[in-house]
Design a protein around this motif. Sequence first.
Motif, mmCIF file in Angstrom:
data_model
loop_
_atom_site.group_PDB
_atom_site.id
_atom_site.type_symbol
_atom_site.label_atom_id
_atom_site.label_comp_id
_atom_site.label_asym_id
_atom_site.label_seq_id
_atom_site.Cartn_x
_atom_site.Cartn_y
_atom_site.Cartn_z
ATOM 1 N N MET A 97 0.830 -1.207 0.000
ATOM 2 C CA MET A 97 0.000 0.000 0.000
ATOM 3 C C MET A 97 0.865 1.258 0.000
ATOM 4 S SD MET A 97 -3.152 -1.080 2.465
ATOM 5 C CE MET A 97 -3.998 0.464 2.304
ATOM 6 N N SER A 98 1.958 1.227 0.737
ATOM 7 C CA SER A 98 2.861 2.376 0.768
ATOM 8 C C SER A 98 3.517 2.597 -0.591
ATOM 9 C CB SER A 98 3.926 2.158 1.838
ATOM 10 O OG SER A 98 4.888 3.164 1.798
ATOM 11 N N ALA A 99 3.956 1.507 -1.222
ATOM 12 C CA ALA A 99 4.606 1.632 -2.537
ATOM 13 C C ALA A 99 3.630 2.155 -3.585
ATOM 14 C CB ALA A 99 5.172 0.283 -2.963
ATOM 15 N N VAL A 100 2.402 1.665 -3.564
ATOM 16 C CA VAL A 100 1.409 2.135 -4.535
ATOM 17 C C VAL A 100 1.073 3.600 -4.278
ATOM 18 C CG1 VAL A 100 -0.988 1.849 -5.289
ATOM 19 C CG2 VAL A 100 0.465 -0.143 -4.997
ATOM 20 N N TYR A 101 0.972 3.974 -3.018
ATOM 21 C CA TYR A 101 0.661 5.366 -2.689
ATOM 22 C C TYR A 101 1.792 6.301 -3.131
ATOM 23 C CZ TYR A 101 -0.724 9.460 -0.025
ATOM 24 O OH TYR A 101 -1.086 10.723 0.339
ATOM 25 N N LYS A 102 3.036 5.895 -2.873
ATOM 26 C CA LYS A 102 4.176 6.719 -3.304
ATOM 27 C C LYS A 102 4.216 6.838 -4.822
ATOM 28 C CE LYS A 102 7.227 5.887 0.602
ATOM 29 N NZ LYS A 102 8.459 5.231 1.065
ATOM 30 N N LYS A 103 3.930 5.743 -5.504
ATOM 31 C CA LYS A 103 3.918 5.774 -6.966
ATOM 32 C C LYS A 103 2.782 6.659 -7.475
ATOM 33 C CE LYS A 103 5.075 4.453 -11.093
ATOM 34 N NZ LYS A 103 6.329 4.833 -11.709
ATOM 35 N N ALA A 104 1.641 6.618 -6.799
ATOM 36 C CA ALA A 104 0.510 7.451 -7.213
ATOM 37 C C ALA A 104 0.841 8.929 -7.068
ATOM 38 C CB ALA A 104 -0.725 7.105 -6.387
ATOM 39 N N LEU A 105 1.669 9.264 -6.096
ATOM 40 C CA LEU A 105 2.057 10.664 -5.927
ATOM 41 C C LEU A 105 3.070 11.111 -6.981
ATOM 42 C CD1 LEU A 105 2.408 10.909 -2.045
ATOM 43 C CD2 LEU A 105 0.565 11.798 -3.479
ATOM 44 N N ARG A 106 3.827 10.164 -7.536
ATOM 45 C CA ARG A 106 4.882 10.512 -8.484
ATOM 46 C C ARG A 106 4.454 10.467 -9.944
ATOM 47 N NH1 ARG A 106 9.296 6.560 -7.720
ATOM 48 N NH2 ARG A 106 7.814 5.408 -6.499
ATOM 49 N N ILE A 107 3.318 9.861 -10.246
ATOM 50 C CA ILE A 107 2.957 9.728 -11.659
ATOM 51 C C ILE A 107 2.541 11.081 -12.229
ATOM 52 C CG2 ILE A 107 2.315 7.302 -11.487
ATOM 53 C CD1 ILE A 107 -0.590 8.091 -11.425
ATOM 54 N N SER A 108 2.755 11.209 -13.508
ATOM 55 C CA SER A 108 2.463 12.482 -14.177
ATOM 56 C C SER A 108 0.960 12.657 -14.364
ATOM 57 C CB SER A 108 3.165 12.523 -15.534
ATOM 58 O OG SER A 108 2.630 11.525 -16.369
ATOM 59 N N SER A 109 0.572 13.864 -14.686
ATOM 60 C CA SER A 109 -0.858 14.143 -14.863
ATOM 61 C C SER A 109 -1.414 13.410 -16.079
ATOM 62 C CB SER A 109 -1.098 15.642 -14.978
ATOM 63 O OG SER A 109 -0.405 16.157 -16.096
ATOM 64 N N SER A 110 -0.601 13.211 -17.104
ATOM 65 C CA SER A 110 -1.085 12.472 -18.273
ATOM 66 C C SER A 110 -1.297 10.995 -17.938
ATOM 67 C CB SER A 110 -0.106 12.614 -19.437
ATOM 68 O OG SER A 110 1.153 12.069 -19.083
ATOM 69 N N ALA A 111 -0.465 10.460 -17.063
ATOM 70 C CA ALA A 111 -0.644 9.064 -16.653
ATOM 71 C C ALA A 111 -1.842 8.920 -15.726
ATOM 72 C CB ALA A 111 0.611 8.557 -15.960
ATOM 73 N N ARG A 112 -2.150 9.957 -14.975
ATOM 74 C CA ARG A 112 -3.309 9.900 -14.087
ATOM 75 C C ARG A 112 -4.607 9.824 -14.867
ATOM 76 N NH1 ARG A 112 -1.708 14.382 -9.622
ATOM 77 N NH2 ARG A 112 0.142 13.300 -8.909
ATOM 78 N N LYS A 113 -4.584 10.338 -16.090
ATOM 79 C CA LYS A 113 -5.792 10.292 -16.909
ATOM 80 C C LYS A 113 -6.111 8.866 -17.350
ATOM 81 C CE LYS A 113 -5.229 14.976 -18.605
ATOM 82 N NZ LYS A 113 -4.913 15.822 -19.754
#
Length: 149
Positions: A97-113
């Motif tokens: 959960m920590s690794a996924v959360y850290k990765k979610a904070l680092r992904i770009s806005s285009s990847a968030r789409k």
Amino acid sequence: KGKIPKKRVSVFGVMCRTCWVSILSAALIKLTGDAVSFVNPHILLLMIRFIDSKEFMWRGFVYSVTLFVMAELQTIFNHHHMMNMSVVGLNCRTSIMSAVYKKALRISSSARKTCTVGELVNLMAVDAQRIADFAPNAHTLWTTPLIIL
């Protein structure tokens, strides 16, 4: 310049390297508990033979106390194994959960789409919980054939 290829890191390998002491100790405890379970049928056979014979009464008491002690030891070993592996599962769940959360904070806005919030929550909660739920039963995969034999 030659680029160094990135090595794929597996979650399973990282978790095994992180928690190997707990996993190994739980495996030894599970193996000991399963070995103790083989003693009870032999003690029952001795008790049946005792009933059919005219042996001293103290032997019957020794057989019954030994049967009780072996059953208690088996229960203690099995519960200790389950507790150790539940802790390993919780540690794995927290790490994932920590690794996924850290990765979610680092992904770009285009990847968030491309990835919705629901998918991230699913990765963080449901999938990590499945790994935590599997951990207490992980040693059953290799001890079951030993018990059957």
